[in-house]
Design a protein around this motif. Structure first.
Motif, PDB file in Angstrom:
ATOM      1  N   CYS A  33      57.224  76.788  75.110  1.00 38.57           N
ATOM      2  CA  CYS A  33      56.112  76.118  74.419  1.00 38.57           C
ATOM      3  C   CYS A  33      56.240  76.272  72.905  1.00 38.57           C
ATOM      4  CB  CYS A  33      54.779  76.673  74.900  1.00 38.57           C
ATOM      5  SG  CYS A  33      54.396  76.237  76.608  1.00 38.57           S
ATOM      6  N   SER A  34      56.713  77.430  72.462  1.00 38.50           N
ATOM      7  CA  SER A  34      56.908  77.657  71.037  1.00 38.50           C
ATOM      8  C   SER A  34      57.965  76.706  70.479  1.00 38.50           C
ATOM      9  CB  SER A  34      57.318  79.106  70.797  1.00 38.50           C
ATOM     10  OG  SER A  34      57.556  79.336  69.439  1.00 38.50           O
ATOM     11  N   ASP A  35      59.074  76.540  71.208  1.00 33.76           N
ATOM     12  CA  ASP A  35      60.128  75.620  70.774  1.00 33.76           C
ATOM     13  C   ASP A  35      59.617  74.184  70.738  1.00 33.76           C
ATOM     14  OD1 ASP A  35      61.823  77.767  70.599  1.00 33.76           O
ATOM     15  OD2 ASP A  35      62.870  77.330  72.489  1.00 33.76           O
ATOM     16  N   ALA A  36      58.844  73.801  71.735  1.00 34.74           N
ATOM     17  CA  ALA A  36      58.297  72.446  71.782  1.00 34.74           C
ATOM     18  C   ALA A  36      57.344  72.203  70.608  1.00 34.74           C
ATOM     19  CB  ALA A  36      57.572  72.218  73.103  1.00 34.74           C
ATOM     20  N   ARG A  37      56.550  73.185  70.289  1.00 34.11           N
ATOM     21  CA  ARG A  37      55.608  73.049  69.177  1.00 34.11           C
ATOM     22  C   ARG A  37      56.351  72.931  67.847  1.00 34.11           C
ATOM     23  NH1 ARG A  37      50.079  76.266  69.095  1.00 34.11           N
ATOM     24  NH2 ARG A  37      49.853  74.904  70.883  1.00 34.11           N
ATOM     25  N   GLN A  38      57.430  73.697  67.687  1.00 31.02           N
ATOM     26  CA  GLN A  38      58.236  73.615  66.467  1.00 31.02           C
ATOM     27  C   GLN A  38      58.920  72.255  66.361  1.00 31.02           C
ATOM     28  OE1 GLN A  38      60.846  76.965  66.568  1.00 31.02           O
ATOM     29  NE2 GLN A  38      59.275  78.405  65.889  1.00 31.02           N
ATOM     30  N   GLU A  40      57.781  69.415  67.594  1.00 32.33           N
ATOM     31  CA  GLU A  40      56.738  68.445  67.241  1.00 32.33           C
ATOM     32  C   GLU A  40      56.434  68.502  65.751  1.00 32.33           C
ATOM     33  OE1 GLU A  40      53.354  69.307  69.648  1.00 32.33           O
ATOM     34  OE2 GLU A  40      54.334  68.664  71.497  1.00 32.33           O
ATOM     35  N   ALA A  41      56.380  69.701  65.204  1.00 38.23           N
ATOM     36  CA  ALA A  41      56.107  69.856  63.775  1.00 38.23           C
ATOM     37  C   ALA A  41      57.239  69.267  62.949  1.00 38.23           C
ATOM     38  CB  ALA A  41      55.903  71.331  63.434  1.00 38.23           C
ATOM     39  N   ALA A  42      58.475  69.460  63.394  1.00 40.82           N
ATOM     40  CA  ALA A  42      59.620  68.907  62.667  1.00 40.82           C
ATOM     41  C   ALA A  42      59.601  67.383  62.713  1.00 40.82           C
ATOM     42  CB  ALA A  42      60.922  69.431  63.262  1.00 40.82           C
ATOM     43  N   GLN A  43      59.238  66.809  63.854  1.00 41.33           N
ATOM     44  CA  GLN A  43      59.150  65.353  63.972  1.00 41.33           C
ATOM     45  C   GLN A  43      58.044  64.810  63.073  1.00 41.33           C
ATOM     46  OE1 GLN A  43      60.919  63.007  65.490  1.00 41.33           O
ATOM     47  NE2 GLN A  43      62.407  64.524  66.161  1.00 41.33           N
ATOM     48  N   GLY A  47      58.517  62.239  59.978  1.00 36.28           N
ATOM     49  CA  GLY A  47      57.728  61.012  59.864  1.00 36.28           C
ATOM     50  C   GLY A  47      57.093  60.867  58.491  1.00 36.28           C
ATOM     51  N   LEU A  48      56.618  61.965  57.935  1.00 37.83           N
ATOM     52  CA  LEU A  48      56.046  61.930  56.583  1.00 37.83           C
ATOM     53  C   LEU A  48      57.094  61.523  55.552  1.00 37.83           C
ATOM     54  CD1 LEU A  48      53.837  65.157  56.586  1.00 37.83           C
ATOM     55  CD2 LEU A  48      53.054  62.795  56.565  1.00 37.83           C
ATOM     56  N   TRP A  49      58.304  62.086  55.682  1.00 38.57           N
ATOM     57  CA  TRP A  49      59.386  61.740  54.751  1.00 38.57           C
ATOM     58  C   TRP A  49      59.768  60.273  54.880  1.00 38.57           C
ATOM     59  CZ3 TRP A  49      60.957  63.985  50.571  1.00 38.57           C
ATOM     60  CH2 TRP A  49      60.787  65.337  50.407  1.00 38.57           C
ATOM     61  N   ARG A  50      59.827  59.768  56.100  1.00 35.50           N
ATOM     62  CA  ARG A  50      60.178  58.358  56.303  1.00 35.50           C
ATOM     63  C   ARG A  50      59.149  57.436  55.649  1.00 35.50           C
ATOM     64  NH1 ARG A  50      62.024  58.702  62.566  1.00 35.50           N
ATOM     65  NH2 ARG A  50      64.140  59.430  62.173  1.00 35.50           N
ATOM     66  N   ARG A  51      57.878  57.736  55.845  1.00 35.47           N
ATOM     67  CA  ARG A  51      56.828  56.903  55.237  1.00 35.47           C
ATOM     68  C   ARG A  51      56.896  56.971  53.716  1.00 35.47           C
ATOM     69  NH1 ARG A  51      53.800  58.862  59.678  1.00 35.47           N
ATOM     70  NH2 ARG A  51      52.901  60.514  58.431  1.00 35.47           N
ATOM     71  N   TRP A  52      57.173  58.155  53.186  1.00 37.38           N
ATOM     72  CA  TRP A  52      57.261  58.305  51.736  1.00 37.38           C
ATOM     73  C   TRP A  52      58.434  57.501  51.189  1.00 37.38           C
ATOM     74  CZ3 TRP A  52      60.897  60.651  48.468  1.00 37.38           C
ATOM     75  CH2 TRP A  52      60.475  60.824  47.155  1.00 37.38           C
ATOM     76  N   LEU A  53      59.580  57.557  51.874  1.00 35.56           N
ATOM     77  CA  LEU A  53      60.747  56.799  51.437  1.00 35.56           C
ATOM     78  C   LEU A  53      60.519  55.294  51.548  1.00 35.56           C
ATOM     79  CD1 LEU A  53      63.630  58.967  52.898  1.00 35.56           C
ATOM     80  CD2 LEU A  53      63.046  58.645  50.485  1.00 35.56           C
TER      81      LEU A  53
END
Length: 64
Positions: A33-38, A40-43, A47-53
């Protein structure tokens, strides 16, 4: 012997130290669950970087 706590994500019982449990305020996660949560946070961060670019490229196209 360390006490057994239920994982907040999936409910499986895992062995963790009492000190760790106090540090995370009872929100104990198993490694899966910890790996899955990490992940999700990375994705979300990606997504934030893609929108900014995309916004940056639109501004540059409009300026030409």
């Amino acid at each position: 012997m360390s006490p057994i706590f239920p994982c907040k994500g999936c409910g499986t019982f895992i062995e963790r130290s009492t000190q760790y449990c106090r540090r995370v305020k009872g929100q104990v996660l198993c490694s899966t669950c910890s790996d899955a949560r990490q992940a999700e946070a990375a994705q979300a961060q990606l997504g934030l970087w893609r929108r900014w670019l995309q916004r940056l490229s639109r501004r540059r196209e409009g300026a030409c």
